[in-house]
Design a protein around this motif. Structure first.
Motif, PDB file in Angstrom:
ATOM      1  N   LEU A 182       0.844  -1.194   0.000  1.00 29.07           N
ATOM      2  CA  LEU A 182       0.000   0.000   0.000  1.00 29.07           C
ATOM      3  C   LEU A 182       0.876   1.240   0.000  1.00 29.07           C
ATOM      4  CD1 LEU A 182      -2.839   1.379   0.352  1.00 29.07           C
ATOM      5  CD2 LEU A 182      -2.432   1.244   2.827  1.00 29.07           C
ATOM      6  N   GLY A 189     -12.233   2.246  -0.670  1.00 29.62           N
ATOM      7  CA  GLY A 189     -13.012   2.710  -1.811  1.00 29.62           C
ATOM      8  C   GLY A 189     -14.386   3.220  -1.455  1.00 29.62           C
ATOM      9  N   ILE A 245      -2.052   0.080  -4.646  1.00 27.31           N
ATOM     10  CA  ILE A 245      -1.958  -1.221  -3.996  1.00 27.31           C
ATOM     11  C   ILE A 245      -1.135  -2.121  -4.904  1.00 27.31           C
ATOM     12  CG2 ILE A 245      -3.208  -3.262  -3.201  1.00 27.31           C
ATOM     13  CD1 ILE A 245      -5.530  -1.478  -2.416  1.00 27.31           C
ATOM     14  N   GLU A 248      -0.418  -0.634  -8.331  1.00 26.71           N
ATOM     15  CA  GLU A 248      -1.524  -0.245  -9.200  1.00 26.71           C
ATOM     16  C   GLU A 248      -2.331   0.891  -8.565  1.00 26.71           C
ATOM     17  OE1 GLU A 248      -4.049  -3.151 -10.975  1.00 26.71           O
ATOM     18  OE2 GLU A 248      -2.494  -4.704 -10.926  1.00 26.71           O
ATOM     19  N   ARG A 249      -2.584   1.944  -9.368  1.00 25.55           N
ATOM     20  CA  ARG A 249      -3.334   3.098  -8.876  1.00 25.55           C
ATOM     21  C   ARG A 249      -4.795   2.700  -8.661  1.00 25.55           C
ATOM     22  NH1 ARG A 249      -6.069   7.728 -10.898  1.00 25.55           N
ATOM     23  NH2 ARG A 249      -5.510   9.670  -9.799  1.00 25.55           N
ATOM     24  N   MET A 250      -5.322   3.030  -7.482  1.00 27.04           N
ATOM     25  CA  MET A 250      -6.654   2.577  -7.087  1.00 27.04           C
ATOM     26  C   MET A 250      -7.655   3.716  -6.905  1.00 27.04           C
ATOM     27  SD  MET A 250      -6.910  -0.775  -6.646  1.00 27.04           S
ATOM     28  CE  MET A 250      -5.687  -1.852  -7.371  1.00 27.04           C
ATOM     29  N   ASN A 251      -7.266   4.947  -7.189  1.00 27.63           N
ATOM     30  CA  ASN A 251      -8.137   6.091  -6.897  1.00 27.63           C
ATOM     31  C   ASN A 251      -9.576   5.911  -7.368  1.00 27.63           C
ATOM     32  OD1 ASN A 251      -5.483   7.041  -6.420  1.00 27.63           O
ATOM     33  ND2 ASN A 251      -6.148   9.159  -6.723  1.00 27.63           N
ATOM     34  N   VAL A 305     -10.926   2.952  -8.665  1.00 25.13           N
ATOM     35  CA  VAL A 305     -11.358   1.557  -8.718  1.00 25.13           C
ATOM     36  C   VAL A 305     -12.454   1.339  -7.675  1.00 25.13           C
ATOM     37  CG1 VAL A 305     -10.637  -0.850  -8.413  1.00 25.13           C
ATOM     38  CG2 VAL A 305      -9.095   0.793  -9.527  1.00 25.13           C
ATOM     39  N   PRO A 362     -14.953  -0.362  -4.830  1.00 22.46           N
ATOM     40  CA  PRO A 362     -14.576  -1.220  -3.698  1.00 22.46           C
ATOM     41  C   PRO A 362     -14.525  -2.701  -4.035  1.00 22.46           C
ATOM     42  CG  PRO A 362     -16.161   0.430  -2.988  1.00 22.46           C
ATOM     43  CD  PRO A 362     -16.059   0.555  -4.480  1.00 22.46           C
ATOM     44  N   ARG A 364     -13.770  -4.220  -6.628  1.00 25.50           N
ATOM     45  CA  ARG A 364     -12.672  -4.620  -7.497  1.00 25.50           C
ATOM     46  C   ARG A 364     -11.302  -4.384  -6.880  1.00 25.50           C
ATOM     47  NH1 ARG A 364     -13.116  -1.702 -12.896  1.00 25.50           N
ATOM     48  NH2 ARG A 364     -11.152  -2.828 -13.181  1.00 25.50           N
ATOM     49  N   ARG A 365     -11.286  -3.907  -5.635  1.00 34.21           N
ATOM     50  CA  ARG A 365     -10.012  -3.714  -4.949  1.00 34.21           C
ATOM     51  C   ARG A 365      -9.623  -4.985  -4.196  1.00 34.21           C
ATOM     52  NH1 ARG A 365      -9.721   2.590  -2.869  1.00 34.21           N
ATOM     53  NH2 ARG A 365     -10.848   3.465  -4.657  1.00 34.21           N
ATOM     54  N   THR A 384      -8.933  -5.688  -1.354  1.00 35.66           N
ATOM     55  CA  THR A 384      -9.045  -5.378   0.072  1.00 35.66           C
ATOM     56  C   THR A 384     -10.317  -6.002   0.623  1.00 35.66           C
ATOM     57  OG1 THR A 384     -10.238  -3.314  -0.360  1.00 35.66           O
ATOM     58  CG2 THR A 384      -7.835  -3.166  -0.194  1.00 35.66           C
TER      59      THR A 384
END
Length: 367
Positions: free
Chosen positions: A5, A53, A64, A67-70, A72, A74, A76-77, A79
């Motif tokens: 992270l 998310g 994560i 890979e940029r998660m801004n 994305v 929830p 598909r994360r 987490t």
């Protein structure tokens, strides 16, 4: 190095213009147990929800495993999140609750059941697998929520005060289980709590937040013994904080002129010039001496001798609690095993001297 992270200059501003998180920077290695700690409203849960998310990021970037998660969503994360109230489905059995996330992800039935069986066995839930959560204890429900979060095999498990609803004894037992489980699985945990004892006992590093900003990121022992800022010094542990000005140096020690005398401690990092500073003395570092010992202590080279009067002295179980009043009116709280402060040794009203080793006190900038 690819971190599990990364939060880079992450910020959150609500629609009404109120900033909730400001310039948050953190890199988390795989398998770390990170605690977010701070007072209510400091932004720790908002930061956790941004990672999950559930809250949008106003500025900065979150990655994560590179890979940029801004943007994305929830689901598909990589987490999983555990809430304080566990959010279990009361109409589903334990088995169905644990497997729900796998079902949502479209995992085939045979594979799904194998994963559920494995995590139920890991957490000792096989015997109650066909029962419903509303018939179970708080500790069992906590384990079910944990099992559901881990069943989807997340890269990062997010925990929002998951022990807050448990009584003290059960909370301690679950803490121990949680730490052992996290280490055995090697999953990265991000844990939000307002309880210092939890953060200090469980985490590899603690992120202390205040008014949306990070105050300090350190391993528990370093955070407890070497605060970086006045806020951390007041918030963590039971420190006596004495304000003053740098008056010079004696070897490794910084000499500080205070309202109750010239005292010494160790600088935590570089101090600029001779400005205002705080001398932070942990309660555990302070020794109490009878007034009659003053001459002997001074003659033996003892430093940091401070006049005080005992206001309160009591024993609770095997712990002795003392409150001493300094001559500037400041109260100092002390506690130790009764072997150190024997009952009756320092009765209320007695004149004493307090002292500490300069190496155990920290000098930090006042602002």
């Amino acid at each position: 190095m690819i971190f599990d992270l990364e939060l880079s200059n992450v910020g959150k501003v609500y629609d009404n213009g109120t900033p909730a998180v400001i310039d948050f920077n953190l890199s988390v290695r795989k398998g770390e147990f990170i605690a977010f700690l701070g007072p209510s409203g400091c932004g720790k849960t908002t930061t956790l929800r941004m990672i999950a998310g559930f809250e949008g990021i106003s500025s900065g970037d979150m990655l994560i495993r590179g890979e940029r998660m801004n943007d994305v969503p929830p689901q598909r994360r990589p987490t999983s999140m555990i809430f304080q109230n566990y959010a279990l489905f009361p109409h589903m059995t334990v088995r169905r609750n644990v497997g729900y996330g796998l079902e949502v992800k479209g995992i085939a039935k045979a594979e799904r059941e194998a994963k559920v069986d494995r995590i139920l066995a890991t957490l000792g839930l096989e015997d109650i697998a066909e029962r419903r959560p509303d018939k179970l204890s708080g500790g069992q429900r906590q384990r079910i929520a944990l099992a559901r979060g881990l069943a989807v095999e997340p890269d990062i498990l997010l925990l929002d005060e998951p022990l807050g609803a448990l009584d003290a004894n059960l909370r301690k037992a679950i803490q121990n289980e949680l730490k052992l489980l996290q280490k055995s699985l090697g999953v990265t945990f991000i844990f939000v709590t307002h309880a210092q004892s939890e953060a200090l006992a469980l985490s590899d590093r603690i992120v202390v937040m205040n008014q949306g900003r990070i105050e300090q990121v350190s391993p528990p022992h370093q955070l407890y013994t070497r605060p970086n800022t006045p806020f951390v010094a007041q918030f963590i542990g039971r420190n006596t904080v004495l304000s003053g000005e740098v008056a010079g140096n004696e070897g490794e020690d910084v000499v500080v002129a205070t309202g109750i005398g010239t005292l010494t401690g160790r600088a935590n990092g570089a101090l600029s010039g001779k400005g205002r500073v705080n001398l932070v003395v942990p309660a555990e570092a302070i020794e109490v001496h009878a007034a009659a010992q003053r001459e002997r202590l001074a003659g033996g080279g003892a430093r940091n001798l401070v006049d005080a009067q005992i206001e309160r002295s009591e024993v609770v179980g095997h712990i002795a609690h003392l409150t001493a009043r300094l001559r500037d009116g400041r109260a100092v709280s002390l506690e130790a095993h009764v072997d150190k402060y024997r009952p009756g040794a320092f009765p209320a009203g007695s004149h004493v001297f307090l002292s500490w080793n300069p190496a155990e006190a920290t000098v930090i900038p006042a602002h």
